[in-house]
Design an enzyme around this catalytic site. Structure first.
Site, short mmCIF file in Angstrom:
data_model
loop_
_atom_site.label_atom_id
_atom_site.label_comp_id
_atom_site.label_asym_id
_atom_site.label_seq_id
_atom_site.Cartn_x
_atom_site.Cartn_y
_atom_site.Cartn_z
CG HIS A 76 -39.67 -4.91 -46.93
ND1 HIS A 76 -39.95 -4.37 -45.56
CD2 HIS A 76 -38.41 -5.36 -46.98
CE1 HIS A 76 -38.70 -4.38 -45.08
NE2 HIS A 76 -37.91 -5.23 -45.66
CG ASP A 113 -36.05 -9.37 -41.98
OD1 ASP A 113 -35.79 -10.13 -42.82
OD2 ASP A 113 -36.03 -8.12 -42.18
CG HIS A 115 -34.82 -4.77 -43.01
ND1 HIS A 115 -34.01 -5.85 -43.27
CD2 HIS A 115 -33.91 -3.73 -43.07
CE1 HIS A 115 -32.88 -5.54 -43.80
NE2 HIS A 115 -32.63 -4.05 -43.70
CG ASP A 195 -32.24 -9.30 -42.35
OD1 ASP A 195 -33.10 -9.81 -41.22
OD2 ASP A 195 -32.73 -8.77 -43.14
ZN LIG Z 1 -34.73 -7.88 -43.59
#
Ligand SMILES: [Zn+2]
Length: 253
Positions: A76, A113, A115, A195
């Site tokens: 991120h 991941d 996200h 995750d």
């Molecule tokens: Zn994540």
């Protein structure tokens, strides 16, 4: 569990400047007290060393074909600021290192991941030497990477909450494998978050241990060399065996 693991060395300022603005790096280097850099991301005087170690381990993973088991995560982090627990774009820094120091002209980043890897995407958007693939729960944090956001060298694969091994592996077969094969990378760099696991407390996917092993195996088969970097994964009971399963997958490719 990880008998042949070893401790890495910090990335240099020059290595980090391949992916981040100098002014932002200076801000991280000069934190004298605990500071909230964004609503999710806290940092303090020791964070600069931790973040440089994480990026340095990612570089060493590329050099050795290894798996950088690091925190803070990186996908991120934007060129000019921290976001979502991430200070430095570990995978982005490692990809630039592969290009500049190892002669890997084309690098494919595969981010599973849960996200969207918005920071990695922001660093490489418009750069046709790096293919950025992200499979992620959508709609979900950080809100980017939805339908219609792919281009020549950006492949976003938004998946609905509740998706599991079947959906992830089908996305690999139908979208990821053809795109990466057409790109013909010299290196595949995996942003390996865990995750999306069924027992993760932060997200809503159903990927199993066996699923991560298979994702790793199929990722390693996408190019002539492969390295991986840990991203998210927030159930500390399951994370060690998920990492171990991924290592089995990478090794069996
Ligand atoms: Zn994540």
């Amino acid at each position: 569990m990880l008998g042949d693991a070893r401790i890495g060395t910090p990335a240099s300022r020059a290595q980090l400047e391949r992916a981040h603005d100098a002014a932002y790096l200076e801000q991280l280097a000069s934190l004298h007290s605990v500071t909230w850099l964004d609503p999710d991301t806290v940092a303090g005087p020791t964070s600069w060393e931790a973040a440089r170690l994480a990026a340095g381990c990612a570089i060493e993973a590329v050099d050795s074909g290894g798996f950088a088991l690091v925190r803070p995560p990186g996908h991120h982090a934007l060129p000019e600021r921290a976001m979502g627990f991430c200070l430095l774009g570990n995978v982005a820094v490692a990809a630039r290192h592969a290009q500049d120091a190892l002669g890997c002209e084309r690098v494919a980043i595969v981010d599973w991941d849960v996200h969207h890897g918005n920071g990695t995407e922001a660093i490489f958007r418009g750069d046709d030497s790096v293919l950025v693939v992200s499979l992620h729960e959508w709609p979900f944090y950080p809100g980017t990477g939805g339908p219609g956001t792919s281009d020549e060298t950006t492949l976003n694969i938004p998946l609905p909450a509740g998706a599991g091994d079947d959906e992830y592996l089908a996305a690999f077969t139908e979208l990821v494998e053809p795109a990466v094969a057409a790109f013909d990378p010299h290196l595949v760099l995996v942003a390996a978050g865990f995750d999306a696991h069924a027992d993760d407390p932060l997200a809503h996917m159903q990927v199993t241990e066996r699923g991560f092993e298979e994702l790793a195996r199929r990722s390693a088969q996408l190019g002539p060399r492969c390295a991986a970097v840990l991203e998210g994964g927030y159930n500390l009971e399951t994370l060690p065996r998920l990492v171990e399963a991924a290592i089995r997958g990478f090794d069996s490719a």
